[in-house]
Design a protein around this motif. Structure first.
Motif, PDB file in Angstrom:
ATOM      1  N   SER A 176      42.516  41.287  51.022  1.00  0.00           N
ATOM      2  CA  SER A 176      41.197  41.008  50.496  1.00  0.00           C
ATOM      3  C   SER A 176      40.232  40.460  52.075  1.00  0.00           C
ATOM      4  CB  SER A 176      41.665  39.271  50.457  1.00  0.00           C
ATOM      5  OG  SER A 176      42.213  39.206  49.153  1.00  0.00           O
TER       6      SER A 176
ATOM      7  N   CYS B 242      36.166  33.155  49.527  1.00  0.00           N
ATOM      8  CA  CYS B 242      34.574  33.509  48.869  1.00  0.00           C
ATOM      9  C   CYS B 242      33.778  32.581  49.177  1.00  0.00           C
ATOM     10  CB  CYS B 242      34.015  33.179  47.013  1.00  0.00           C
ATOM     11  SG  CYS B 242      33.398  33.225  45.851  1.00  0.00           S
TER      12      CYS B 242
ATOM     13  N   GLY C 151      38.198  31.449  45.701  1.00  0.00           N
ATOM     14  CA  GLY C 151      38.777  33.003  44.940  1.00  0.00           C
ATOM     15  C   GLY C 151      38.795  34.259  46.714  1.00  0.00           C
TER      16      GLY C 151
ATOM     17  N   CYS D  16      38.008  37.325  48.393  1.00  0.00           N
ATOM     18  CA  CYS D  16      37.621  38.705  47.771  1.00  0.00           C
ATOM     19  C   CYS D  16      37.831  39.980  48.078  1.00  0.00           C
ATOM     20  CB  CYS D  16      36.397  38.855  49.154  1.00  0.00           C
ATOM     21  SG  CYS D  16      35.291  37.217  48.493  1.00  0.00           S
TER      22      CYS D  16
ATOM     23  N   CYS E 178      35.475  38.732  43.398  1.00  0.00           N
ATOM     24  CA  CYS E 178      36.425  37.578  44.344  1.00  0.00           C
ATOM     25  C   CYS E 178      37.237  37.343  42.875  1.00  0.00           C
ATOM     26  CB  CYS E 178      35.084  36.260  44.072  1.00  0.00           C
ATOM     27  SG  CYS E 178      35.706  34.772  43.908  1.00  0.00           S
ATOM     28  N   ASP E 179      38.485  36.904  42.920  1.00  0.00           N
ATOM     29  CA  ASP E 179      39.658  37.020  41.755  1.00  0.00           C
ATOM     30  C   ASP E 179      39.506  35.686  40.861  1.00  0.00           C
ATOM     31  OD1 ASP E 179      40.673  35.622  43.540  1.00  0.00           O
ATOM     32  OD2 ASP E 179      42.431  36.547  43.379  1.00  0.00           O
ATOM     33  N   GLU E 180      38.388  34.463  41.973  1.00  0.00           N
ATOM     34  CA  GLU E 180      38.329  33.620  41.048  1.00  0.00           C
ATOM     35  C   GLU E 180      36.835  33.568  40.190  1.00  0.00           C
ATOM     36  OE1 GLU E 180      39.726  30.984  40.038  1.00  0.00           O
ATOM     37  OE2 GLU E 180      41.251  30.432  41.502  1.00  0.00           O
TER      38      GLU E 180
ATOM     39  N   LEU F  54      30.953  39.612  53.542  1.00  0.00           N
ATOM     40  CA  LEU F  54      30.390  39.217  52.475  1.00  0.00           C
ATOM     41  C   LEU F  54      28.301  38.818  52.738  1.00  0.00           C
ATOM     42  CD1 LEU F  54      33.516  37.332  52.132  1.00  0.00           C
ATOM     43  CD2 LEU F  54      32.476  39.329  51.039  1.00  0.00           C
TER      44      LEU F  54
ATOM     45  N   HIS G  12      25.201  39.661  46.392  1.00  0.00           N
ATOM     46  CA  HIS G  12      25.936  39.916  46.027  1.00  0.00           C
ATOM     47  C   HIS G  12      25.898  39.769  44.398  1.00  0.00           C
ATOM     48  CE1 HIS G  12      25.133  35.268  46.295  1.00  0.00           C
ATOM     49  NE2 HIS G  12      25.173  35.222  44.717  1.00  0.00           N
TER      50      HIS G  12
END
Lengths: 312, 112
Positions: B6, B10, B16, B18, B48-50, B60, B64
């Protein structure tokens, strides 16, 4: 002379008749006394509960208004009523003996009235008064501050976080599966269409995320991931606890209670303070801080659709 | 289902990771006529895994994207974001994408 009746003989017959009459009277008296004695003996042989019931026959209102009057009634009228009921019982017993297959209505009446009175005295009134007294005791002994402390304090973390993990796991095991409940998933969610689940607060959990379904993604947040970098919020109470907490947070967010709200395009991100422990902070950061409790929920929505939610 | 590598947490959802994801990995195995349907070669994404937010570069501060809630697609090739054509990038994928310098090693997750 022949037809003349001897006065002595007349006297003798009248004396004999009067004596027989007096004998009959005394016999009647003895029989009456015997019956009375039998009734009294029957009364004394009755169980004390039935004796109390017979004594309590006078109107409850009068007894409650004036106890001394009630005692007098028990002493005078009560006795006559006792005798009355005893005679009824004896009659009923007799009829039961003579007609064993036919149930005596008098007996049934006695049983019904006695039963209903017993229910009133021992069955119905007692729990009500107990509840009232408990409520009174509860309200008088617990101050509002104590109550609020208790409500928020009972959920405060005690013991190491490993216990909390076990606690959440055990509650997770106790959750109701869709098969058990028939319609509700995790005891809360209603399936509104294929793979679409509606929560009581109106949130929708559907397909999506790396896990394939938002509920599977949420499942990540009912167990700690100690090796995960950063923080990892973990809900108390397994899936059902998590769903309830999220619903609670959403309801508060709608009322704007202790809520911060960010809107980014079609997404809404709420951070809601629930004012009590709802989970703990896990992950590497949480582990370093000995897994502090979490009181807030971060809720990411797209409309009513849940993207993610976790404690923080 | 957490990313192996990552670049940061996030900035949108806050919780999360990223992670770097590689997409278009099945292009080499796809028959020619199917391969013509999408000319995209393996490419990198930051996801983002959330909250599933997507960045097209390992930065970032750039714009997005939010994918579709139920049918998330890669903004580049329009394949399923979570389908068999993509995965969380491993170290070789990072090298292939030349994004290996963008990651934060402190956020690496080693499975097992």
């Amino acid at each position: 002379m022949i037809n003349r009746v001897n006065p002595h003989l007349v006297d003798l017959t009248t004396v004999a008749r009067s004596k027989a009459a007096s004998m009959n009277k005394s016999k009647q008296k003895l029989v009456g006394l015997g019956i009375l004695l039998l009734m009294l003996a029957g009364y004394t042989l009755l169980p004390p509960e039935l004796q109390q019931l017979i004594q309590l026959q006078p109107d409850d209102a009068t007894t409650s208004q004036n106890n001394s009057d009630g005692q007098r009634l028990n002493g005078q009228e009560g006795k006559s009523q006792q005798l009355d009921t005893n005679s009824k019982q004896q009659e009923a017993a007799k009829s039961a003996q003579t007609e064993p297959t036919v149930r005596s209505p008098t007996n049934a009446d006695i049983e019904n009235t006695a039963g209903s009175r017993a229910a009133k005295e021992f069955g119905q009134n007692t729990p009500a008064t107990d509840d009232e007294s408990r409520q009174k005791i509860g309200s008088s002994q617990r101050s509002p501050t104590a109550a609020s402390k208790n409500s928020s304090g009972s959920d405060q973390p005690r013991g190491p976080p490993s216990n909390q993990g076990q606690r959440s796991q055990s509650s997770d095991n106790n959750r109701q599966s869709p098969d058990q409940t028939g319609t509700l998933v995790h005891g809360l969610l209603q399936e509104i269409s294929k793979d679409q689940y509606l929560s009581p607060a109106g949130l929708i959990y559907g397909p999506g995320s790396a896990e394939g379904h938002r509920l599977d993604h949420l499942r990540r947040h009912v167990q700690n991931q100690p090796k995960r970098p950063g923080k990892h919020g973990v809900f108390d109470g397994g899936m059902q606890g998590a769903l309830k907490t999220i619903d609670d947070a959403f309801r508060r967010a709608q009322k704007e209670q202790r809520t911060t709200k960010t809107i980014d395009r079609n997404r809404t991100i709420y951070t809601v303070d629930l004012g009590k422990r709802i989970g703990f902070v896990g992950g590497q950061d949480g582990g370093r801080r000995r897994n502090p409790m979490a009181r807030r929920v971060r809720l990411v929505l797209e409309g009513k659709r849940v993207i993610t939610a976790y404690p923080m | 289902m957490s990313p192996q590598h990552s670049i940061d947490f996030c900035p949108l959802c806050g919780g999360g990771l990223c992670g770097i994801r590689i997409c278009g990995i099945q292009r080499d195995n796809v028959p020619e006529q199917d391969a013509n349907a999408s000319s995209a070669s393996p490419h990198g994404l930051v996801v983002c895994d959330e909250c599933d937010a997507i960045w097209l570069e390992p930065d970032l501060t750039t714009a997005h994207h939010y994918p579709d809630v139920e049918h998330a697609k890669c903004p580049v090739c329009l394949d399923a974001l979570w389908g068999p054509n993509s995965r969380w990038a491993n170290h070789d994928d990072l090298t292939r994408l030349q994004w290996d310098l963008a990651i934060n090693p402190a956020l690496d997750i080693t499975e097992g």
